[in-house]
Design a protein around this motif. Structure first.
Motif, PDB file in Angstrom:
ATOM      1  N   VAL A 284       1.097  -1.682  -0.174  1.00 32.97           N
ATOM      2  CA  VAL A 284      -0.158   0.020   0.337  1.00 32.97           C
ATOM      3  C   VAL A 284       1.319   1.279   0.102  1.00 32.97           C
ATOM      4  N   GLU A 285       0.660   2.251  -0.643  1.00 28.37           N
ATOM      5  CA  GLU A 285       1.752   3.330  -1.230  1.00 28.37           C
ATOM      6  C   GLU A 285       0.944   4.712   0.050  1.00 28.37           C
ATOM      7  N   VAL A 286       1.712   4.600   0.803  1.00 23.61           N
ATOM      8  CA  VAL A 286       2.109   5.824   1.837  1.00 23.61           C
ATOM      9  C   VAL A 286       1.410   7.024   1.142  1.00 23.61           C
ATOM     10  N   VAL A 287       0.342   8.008   1.144  1.00 27.29           N
ATOM     11  CA  VAL A 287       0.325   9.150   0.490  1.00 27.29           C
ATOM     12  C   VAL A 287       0.927   9.883   1.523  1.00 27.29           C
ATOM     13  N   ASP A 288       1.589  10.893   1.194  1.00 24.10           N
ATOM     14  CA  ASP A 288       2.368  11.875   2.281  1.00 24.10           C
ATOM     15  C   ASP A 288       0.925  13.001   2.790  1.00 24.10           C
ATOM     16  N   GLY A 289       0.905  13.821   3.788  1.00 18.69           N
ATOM     17  CA  GLY A 289      -0.293  14.366   4.028  1.00 18.69           C
ATOM     18  C   GLY A 289      -1.444  14.307   4.547  1.00 18.69           C
ATOM     19  N   LEU A 290      -1.828  12.551   4.306  1.00 14.70           N
ATOM     20  CA  LEU A 290      -3.227  11.883   4.619  1.00 14.70           C
ATOM     21  C   LEU A 290      -2.905  11.151   5.419  1.00 14.70           C
ATOM     22  N   GLU A 310     -13.698  11.109   1.912  1.00 17.18           N
ATOM     23  CA  GLU A 310     -12.470  11.674   1.141  1.00 17.18           C
ATOM     24  C   GLU A 310     -11.546  11.468   2.478  1.00 17.18           C
ATOM     25  N   ARG A 311     -10.532  10.882   1.495  1.00 16.27           N
ATOM     26  CA  ARG A 311      -9.206  10.827   3.371  1.00 16.27           C
ATOM     27  C   ARG A 311      -8.590  11.886   3.662  1.00 16.27           C
ATOM     28  N   VAL A 312      -9.126  12.106   5.211  1.00 20.48           N
ATOM     29  CA  VAL A 312      -8.818  13.864   5.952  1.00 20.48           C
ATOM     30  C   VAL A 312      -7.084  14.176   6.082  1.00 20.48           C
ATOM     31  N   PRO A 313      -7.450  14.742   5.474  1.00 17.49           N
ATOM     32  CA  PRO A 313      -5.691  15.630   6.015  1.00 17.49           C
ATOM     33  C   PRO A 313      -4.709  15.653   7.086  1.00 17.49           C
ATOM     34  N   LEU A 314      -3.707  15.638   7.145  1.00 16.05           N
ATOM     35  CA  LEU A 314      -3.142  15.043   8.841  1.00 16.05           C
ATOM     36  C   LEU A 314      -3.646  17.007   9.105  1.00 16.05           C
ATOM     37  N   ALA A 315      -2.951  18.007   8.052  1.00 21.57           N
ATOM     38  CA  ALA A 315      -3.564  19.306   9.383  1.00 21.57           C
ATOM     39  C   ALA A 315      -5.088  19.473   9.535  1.00 21.57           C
ATOM     40  N   HIS A 316      -5.898  18.269   9.406  1.00 21.83           N
ATOM     41  CA  HIS A 316      -7.073  19.083   9.623  1.00 21.83           C
ATOM     42  C   HIS A 316      -7.367  17.685  10.466  1.00 21.83           C
TER      43      HIS A 316
END
Length: 543
Positions: A284-290, A310-316
């Protein structure tokens, strides 16, 4: 005059015996196979028991982890388990544990491995119950919250004319859970299924499917209903992952995952780097920021309001953890096994090849959340092949390698159709060429070699090439003439090596189930028992 139960059972046994169930290796990526063989990454997976005593100790530990907590009550609406499945689940809730496996929706139940997964879990649950003396219930996690339209909307049938692929009419969706996507028009897909089933001796199977797959139902709901209708009588409970009861039960865990999203991401990145440093590709690819948490929101599309994930962004993530409406959060593929273990007393999860590979990335997620690392076990894999097909394959002299190749079996069949006179003429032409070339070489040598021998050899190659081209044209003509023979090859390939792969991974099971009846499901479970026993005892399966 009605037949006796014994006579009926004998008839069913004879009927399903027309199908050979042959266990096969699970396969998978280089990483998956290395993990299955324990050649690498032992520390990447939770230790799996290798003896009855080990499983007994783990069962008691898992049971102790839910002592004082009624885990079934909040999830009961999402199970809606009845009959044998309900009884077995209740016993496990009172004093036992569960074995889990699962799959996202597929049209008309999806590929055969949907069913072999579930029945392999049943076989392992039976063996573990006998070995531990503790109730063990098999649970199928129906991932109806998955949003993969392509996998959910397409299926493949083996027919007398070859492989037939059918799809829902759509339109395709993106980011929408299959529990929210209507099936729509089904007439063409259902007709294709009927054609593939042929003279179905067990109309009840098709009636069961038709009761689930109606145009106004959603893809996820139809899938869950079909699974329950066929698996619950065997004692397998089906958990609807999109049900509000499960969403409510999962909500606290998912909010915790959002609060820990940054540490989870860091741990996951480190593990992925470890995997790649050994030359493997992470499943599984790790998507930065999500983060690993989905959030559903409502949007208008084509005049209709629908829920989109939708994937929740890390910032949120911290904000969403505080403010998200209950029931709007969901887990991605790396978080789901950890969530499942948090909700259920899961002894082990039975995984397919891709799942087994991504469990190497699950452990750091669990550790970062201070949750238990789920134990994973390779699932049982098998191929269901009608003996009549195997007999024709042998009679035609076609092996698996030919069927995997898109043209080899047809060429072999066309060559077999050549008349003896034509085949003899071609062979004599080749022999004559060899003889004349040798004579030419000898004559030239006797005259002092006016041209180099390589020139003569080049001439021979050119003529041989022209003969080969001529033979290929003859064979191509034979292929056109012998259409019936070629259709038989196409039918064999569809049944035995569809798309060059194992039929378990491609073919829909419903046509075969309509021909041979639900008793075929019990036979698959029986075929899985030697493998399940080897997992419990640590002893290899007998050949």
């Amino acid at each position: 005059m009605t037949s006796s139960p014994v006579a009926s059972e004998t008839a069913l046994a004879a009927e399903t015996a027309a199908v050979l169930i042959r266990p096969v290796p699970l396969g998978g990526s280089a990483l998956s196979q290395a993990l299955q063989r324990a050649e690498t990454g032992r520390e990447w997976l939770a230790a799996r028991p290798e003896s009855a005593d080990g499983w007994r100790a783990r069962a008691h530990a898992v049971r102790a982890s839910v002592r004082g907590r009624d885990w079934l009550a909040p999830l009961a609406p999402a199970f809606a388990a009845t009959g044998a499945a309900g009884e077995r689940l209740s016993r496990a809730a009172a004093s036992g544990v569960v074995i889990t496996t699962g799959q996202q929706p597929g049209l008309f139940g999806g590929p055969t491995y949907t069913w072999t997964k579930a029945l392999g879990a049943l076989a392992l649950a039976d063996e573990l119950e006998a070995a531990t003396g503790m109730p063990v219930a098999p649970v199928f996690w129906a991932a109806s919250d998955d949003a993969d339209w392509t996998e959910a909307a397409v299926t493949h049938f083996a027919t007398a004319r070859g492989l037939l692929s059918v799809s829902l009419s759509g339109p395709a969706t993106e980011g929408v859970a299959m529990a929210d996507v209507p099936l729509g028009e089904l007439r063409e897909a259902r007709q294709a299924l009927a054609a593939a089933a042929g003279s179905a001796a067990h109309q009840s199977v098709l009636d069961t499917l038709d009761a689930a797959y109606v145009p106004h139902a959603t893809i996820g709901a139809a899938y869950v209903q079909l699974l329950r209708a066929l698996l619950e009588p065997l004692g397998i409970a089906v958990l609807d992952a999109a049900h509000p009861a499960l969403r409510a039960a999962a909500d606290p865990f998912l909010r915790h995952a959002l609060k820990q999203a940054a540490p989870v991401q860091q741990a996951l990145q480190r593990r992925t780097q470890e995997i790649e440093s050994l030359g493997y590709r992470a499943q599984v690819e790790v998507v930065d920021g999500l983060s690993l948490v989905f959030r559903s929101r409502l949007e208008e599309h084509g005049g209709q309001v629908r829920s989109v994930r939708e994937r929740v962004p890390l910032a949120h993530a911290p904000t969403v953890a505080r403010e998200a409406e209950p029931g709007t959060l969901g887990a991605n593929v790396l978080l789901r096994p950890v969530l499942e273990r948090a909700l259920l007393p899961t002894l082990t999860y039975l995984a397919g090849p891709g799942e087994y590979a991504y469990f190497a990335q699950v452990a750091p997620v669990a550790a970062a959340l201070e949750a238990e690392v789920p134990v994973v076990t390779p699932r049982f894999a098998c191929e269901l092949v009608e003996r009549e097909r195997l007999a024709r394959q042998e009679a035609l002299g076609i092996d698996d390698a030919m069927l995997r190749d898109p043209h080899a079996a047809e060429t072999h069949r066309a060559r077999a159709q050549l008349s003896e006179a034509l085949a003899d003429s071609m062979e004599r032409l080749r022999l004559a060429l060899e003889t004349q070339v040798r004579g030419l070489q000898e004559t030239l040598a006797g005259q002092g070699g006016p041209v180099a021998d390589e020139v003569v050899q080049g001439l021979a190659r050119d003529v041989t090439h022209r003969i080969d081209r001529f033979e290929r044209r003859v064979l191509a003509g034979m292929k056109r003439v012998e259409q019936d023979a070629q259709l038989e090859v196409a039918a064999l390939r569809a049944a035995l090596r569809p798309q060059g792969r194992s039929p378990e991974r491609v073919l829909n099971l419903m046509p075969m189930l309509a021909r041979y009846g639900p008793a075929l499901l019990a036979r698959i479970a029986d075929a899985a028992r030697p493998y399940a026993r080897s997992l419990v005892t640590g002893a290899p399966t007998s050949s």
